[in-house]
Design an enzyme around this catalytic site. Structure first.
Site: not given
Length: 294
Positions: A194, A224-227
């Site tokens: 990503l 916060d998606l994937d963060e």
């Protein structure tokens, strides 16, 4: 209780380590492992000790008597009984490599956790789970029923008294409300392609671009998606001679190993949230071997 660990976060100042060491000595405790970090950028101090009690001290007693030390240094602290395994709920969809790996590591004693339930939005791994005497819950998720589905998930978490949720390739996005409620208590794993390669088949995209490194990231889940704050990462090198299916196999291996190491660190209370980052103290010698933890 004979073994415990103490985790401390507080503003940095002189005398913290001495105060903790003196407290342990006065309580008849022997410190067997100690790690500390002073973040000079934000003035925060982090410390974790493992100790054995030679006087049969209880957690409640230690907490009560440590209160004066904590007040003096404005500490946030927790005592943990190291002989009690952390209760964990694993969530999975249709990729089972991380689930199978975790169940195996738990079975051989490589992960100090108790899997109290597995939740999935599909039935694919019901037999695998129930064959190991672990409760399996299939909770379907759609746009229409998402609030009710998450309520059902949280009911399982609360009834099992789970301290941690592990997203072992669970392919549903959690709501902001659930992320906030379980802040610091949900761990996720994903490939490290990503944001370059998104979608259902990132390894095929990476193969077509001739990527030379495959990686994985395990982190705490936030809105916060994937963060969220990163706990563990790793990579494996690949060459032009390897196929798209090799990419997938290697990716699954590194995802499984990274997730297991992140859970191991969390279960041993070695991970401290520090803003958008984490402090991760290394494992003490003998806590696991490289063979066991991949």
């Amino acid at each position: 209780m004979s073994k415990f660990c103490l985790t401390v976060t507080c503003p940095s100042r002189r005398g913290i380590v001495a105060a903790i060491a003196n407290f342990a000595a006065n309580e008849g405790c022997n410190i067997t492992d100690s790690a500390q970090f002073d973040d000079l950028e934000n003035g925060q101090f982090f410390m974790r000790i493992s100790a054995t009690s030679e006087t049969g001290a209880t957690l409640d007693g230690l907490i009560e008597r440590f209160a004066d030390v904590a007040k003096e240094f404005d500490m946030q602290f927790k005592f943990h009984d190291e002989e009690t395994k952390m209760k964990v709920v694993i969530m999975v969809s249709r990729f089972g490599h991380c689930l199978n790996d975790l169940l195996y590591r738990v079975r051989i004693g490589a992960l100090p956790i108790e899997v109290v339930a597995v939740i999935s939005n599909h039935m694919d791994y019901q037999k695998v789970v129930v064959n190991q005497d672990i409760p399996f819950h299939c909770i379907k998720v759609t746009k229409e029923n998402k609030p009710d589905a998450e309520a059902a998930i949280m009911k399982v978490v609360e009834e099992t008294e789970a301290e941690l949720i592990v997203l072992a390739r669970y392919m549903q996005i959690l709501s902001d409300e659930m992320c906030q409620k379980m802040s610091g208590r949900i761990i996720n794993i994903h490939h490290s392609f990503l944001p370059s390669f998104k979608g259902a088949n990132p390894y095929k995209q990476a193969y077509e671009r001739g990527v030379k490194l495959i990686g994985a990231t395990s982190h705490y889940v936030t809105a916060d998606l994937d963060e969220g704050p990163i706990i563990e990462q790793d990579i494996v090198r690949i060459t032009h001679a390897q196929s798209a299916s090799d990419y997938v196999s290697l990716g699954r291996d590194v995802e499984s190993a990274v997730l297991a190491r992140a859970i191991h660190a969390h279960a041993h209370h070695r991970v401290f949230l520090n803003g958008n980052k984490t402090i991760v103290f290394p494992a003490s010698p003998g806590s696991y071997s490289s063979e066991r933890m991949g």
